[in-house]
Scaffold this motif. Structure first.
Motif, short mmCIF file in Angstrom:
data_model
loop_
_atom_site.label_atom_id
_atom_site.label_comp_id
_atom_site.label_asym_id
_atom_site.label_seq_id
_atom_site.Cartn_x
_atom_site.Cartn_y
_atom_site.Cartn_z
N LEU A 289 0.86 -1.16 0.00
CA LEU A 289 0.00 0.00 0.00
C LEU A 289 0.90 1.22 0.00
O LEU A 289 1.72 1.38 0.91
N PHE A 290 0.74 2.07 -1.00
CA PHE A 290 1.50 3.32 -1.08
C PHE A 290 0.56 4.46 -0.74
O PHE A 290 -0.55 4.54 -1.26
N ILE A 291 1.03 5.36 0.14
CA ILE A 291 0.22 6.50 0.55
C ILE A 291 1.04 7.76 0.33
O ILE A 291 2.13 7.92 0.89
N ALA A 292 0.53 8.65 -0.50
CA ALA A 292 1.24 9.88 -0.83
C ALA A 292 0.42 11.08 -0.40
O ALA A 292 -0.81 11.10 -0.57
N GLY A 293 1.09 12.07 0.14
CA GLY A 293 0.47 13.35 0.44
C GLY A 293 1.17 14.43 -0.35
O GLY A 293 2.35 14.73 -0.11
N GLY A 294 0.50 15.01 -1.34
CA GLY A 294 1.09 16.09 -2.12
C GLY A 294 2.35 15.67 -2.84
O GLY A 294 2.40 14.64 -3.52
N ILE A 295 3.42 16.46 -2.67
CA ILE A 295 4.68 16.20 -3.37
C ILE A 295 5.33 14.90 -2.88
O ILE A 295 6.31 14.42 -3.48
N GLY A 296 4.78 14.30 -1.83
CA GLY A 296 5.26 13.00 -1.37
C GLY A 296 5.06 11.90 -2.39
O GLY A 296 5.56 10.78 -2.19
N ILE A 297 4.40 12.17 -3.48
CA ILE A 297 4.26 11.17 -4.55
C ILE A 297 5.59 10.89 -5.23
O ILE A 297 5.79 9.82 -5.82
N THR A 298 6.55 11.82 -5.16
CA THR A 298 7.76 11.69 -5.99
C THR A 298 8.57 10.43 -5.72
O THR A 298 8.91 9.71 -6.67
N PRO A 299 8.92 10.06 -4.47
CA PRO A 299 9.71 8.85 -4.31
C PRO A 299 8.92 7.58 -4.57
O PRO A 299 9.51 6.51 -4.79
N LEU A 300 7.59 7.69 -4.55
CA LEU A 300 6.75 6.51 -4.76
C LEU A 300 6.59 6.16 -6.23
O LEU A 300 6.31 5.00 -6.57
N MET A 301 6.77 7.12 -7.12
CA MET A 301 6.58 6.88 -8.55
C MET A 301 7.43 5.71 -9.06
O MET A 301 6.93 4.79 -9.71
N PRO A 302 8.75 5.69 -8.79
CA PRO A 302 9.55 4.55 -9.27
C PRO A 302 9.18 3.25 -8.56
O PRO A 302 9.34 2.17 -9.14
N MET A 303 8.71 3.34 -7.33
CA MET A 303 8.30 2.13 -6.61
C MET A 303 7.09 1.48 -7.27
O MET A 303 7.01 0.25 -7.38
N LEU A 304 6.14 2.30 -7.71
CA LEU A 304 4.97 1.76 -8.39
C LEU A 304 5.37 1.01 -9.64
O LEU A 304 4.86 -0.09 -9.93
N ARG A 305 6.30 1.58 -10.38
CA ARG A 305 6.78 0.93 -11.60
C ARG A 305 7.47 -0.40 -11.26
O ARG A 305 7.29 -1.41 -11.95
N GLU A 306 8.23 -0.40 -10.18
CA GLU A 306 8.96 -1.61 -9.79
C GLU A 306 8.02 -2.73 -9.37
O GLU A 306 8.16 -3.87 -9.81
N VAL A 307 7.05 -2.43 -8.49
CA VAL A 307 6.16 -3.50 -8.02
C VAL A 307 5.22 -3.96 -9.12
O VAL A 307 4.81 -5.12 -9.16
N GLN A 308 4.89 -3.06 -10.04
CA GLN A 308 4.10 -3.48 -11.20
C GLN A 308 4.89 -4.48 -12.03
O GLN A 308 4.35 -5.50 -12.49
N GLY A 309 6.19 -4.23 -12.18
CA GLY A 309 7.04 -5.17 -12.92
C GLY A 309 7.22 -6.49 -12.20
O GLY A 309 7.43 -7.53 -12.84
N ARG A 310 7.14 -6.47 -10.87
CA ARG A 310 7.24 -7.72 -10.11
C ARG A 310 5.94 -8.49 -10.07
O ARG A 310 5.87 -9.60 -9.55
N ALA A 311 4.87 -7.88 -10.59
CA ALA A 311 3.55 -8.50 -10.60
C ALA A 311 3.05 -8.75 -9.18
O ALA A 311 2.41 -9.77 -8.90
N ARG A 312 3.35 -7.81 -8.26
CA ARG A 312 2.87 -7.92 -6.89
C ARG A 312 1.61 -7.06 -6.72
O ARG A 312 1.47 -6.01 -7.35
N PRO A 313 0.67 -7.47 -5.90
CA PRO A 313 -0.52 -6.64 -5.64
C PRO A 313 -0.13 -5.33 -4.98
O PRO A 313 0.70 -5.31 -4.07
N TRP A 314 -0.73 -4.23 -5.43
CA TRP A 314 -0.44 -2.93 -4.84
C TRP A 314 -1.60 -1.97 -5.05
O TRP A 314 -2.41 -2.14 -5.97
N ARG A 315 -1.66 -0.97 -4.18
CA ARG A 315 -2.62 0.13 -4.30
C ARG A 315 -1.92 1.43 -3.94
O ARG A 315 -0.97 1.43 -3.14
N LEU A 316 -2.39 2.51 -4.51
CA LEU A 316 -1.90 3.84 -4.17
C LEU A 316 -3.07 4.68 -3.69
O LEU A 316 -4.09 4.81 -4.38
N LEU A 317 -2.93 5.25 -2.49
CA LEU A 317 -3.87 6.22 -1.96
C LEU A 317 -3.16 7.57 -1.98
O LEU A 317 -2.16 7.77 -1.29
#
Length: 317
Positions: free
Chosen positions: A112-140
């Motif tokens: 589960l990724f949770i971003a507040g405002g500009i806090g989205i920046t370090p999470l962007m590459p993580m989303l790409r990585e877990v998508q490539g690993r085919a792991r379940p994920w959500r972003l709030l």
């Protein structure tokens, strides 16, 4: 005192608005070479005139030709964002330090990724990585208003069933409890954003010990003004040298005073550059990098802000 770091000069090849008050800056090697390797969660130091600031990389680690950061203009900040928004121009050469990573993406059953405002920046590459690993994920993803939320539109379009964009003016505060209660045991929670959000997620996760929380702060946690600042000794295990740390200085200050050259950057306990292994003694942790479990282990400390509960610390230096 000069900073003990190696800088590489990079050229600004792009600067564009990605949301109200947010610009993305793209950097490249001025000679056309490859940029340094990095992993999701990493940040770079940007040397902006006479100040140095840390910004999370939000591009693709597989892209070895460019580095990208996104910066919110904070009129009440310390000058870094104002410099980038008002003075930095395409074509400029700026020194950078790093990349460095104190917010690494762990292996987990789900995320589960949770971003507040500009806090989205370090999470962007993580989303790409877990998508490539085919792991379940959500972003709030929360923010003050939709127009101020960088990358919200592209994330929603790319992952409509995984991304929840929740501007405060439309939905109110993020429902952290509901998001956490939907997780299975073994899930990893990654959160970055303003301090009230981070404090709220820390409190919520304490009651859910089947989850693993990872957070990154842009600003240091508040230190109790009544916290003691007694003098103590630091022993350098490799040489046996003992250095006194006075009440008015940090461990980093004391070691620099004795001519010990160390890597450091922010001097406020947020970037993780000055982390040192602790071999004996009990640190008084005052950083904003280590998790509560990592602090409890007492085997590492950030010497720019943390002090000592014991008369002497033995450091792996």
């Amino acid at each position: 005192m000069s900073e003990s770091r190696t800088h590489q000069r990079m050229r600004v090849i792009g600067k564009e608005s990605v949301a109200a008050g947010v610009v993305a800056v793209t950097l490249a090697d001025p000679d056309g070479g490859e940029v340094p390797e990095w992993e999701p969660g990493a940040h770079v130091d940007l040397v902006l005139g006479d100040i140095t600031r840390q910004y999370s990389l939000c591009g693709d680690p597989a892209d070895r030709r460019t580095l990208t950061v996104a910066v919110l203009h904070d009129p009440n900040g310390r000058g870094g964002s104002a410099y980038i928004h008002d003075k930095l121009e395409v074509g400029d050469l700026i020194p950078i330090g790093g990349p460095r990573n104190a917010f690494r993406l762990s292996r987990a059953e789900s995320y589960l990724f949770i971003a507040g405002g500009i806090g989205i920046t370090p999470l962007m590459p993580m989303l790409r990585e877990v998508q490539g690993r085919a792991r379940p994920w959500r972003l709030l993803y929360g923010g003050r208003m939709r127009t101020s939320m960088a990358f919200a539109e592209e994330l929603s379009a790319a992952h409509p069933n995984r991304v929840e964009v929740r501007p405060q003016d439309e939905y109110g505060l993020l429902d952290l409890g509901a998001a956490l209660d939907a997780l299975e045991p073994g899930a990893a929670v990654y959160c970055c954003g303003p301090e009230p959000l981070l404090q709220a997620i820390e409190t919520a996760c304490r009651a859910r010990d089947h989850l693993t929380l990872h957070i990154e702060r842009f600003t240091p946690k508040a230190i109790d003004p009544a916290a003691p600042a007694n003098s103590f000794e630091v022993e350098l295990a490799r040489s046996g040298e003992v250095v006194e740390v006075k009440e008015s200085e940090s461990v980093l200050d004391a070691l620099e005073r004795r001519g010990v050259h160390l890597e450091f950057s922010c001097r406020e306990g947020t970037c993780g550059t000055c982390e040192v292994a602790v071999l004996a003694g009990r640190p008084d942790h005052r950083d904003s990098v280590l998790t509560e479990d990592e602090q409890s282990a007492n085997d590492a400390m950030m010497i720019c802000v943390s002090r000592s509960h014991t008369p002497r610390l033995v450091l792996d230096l």
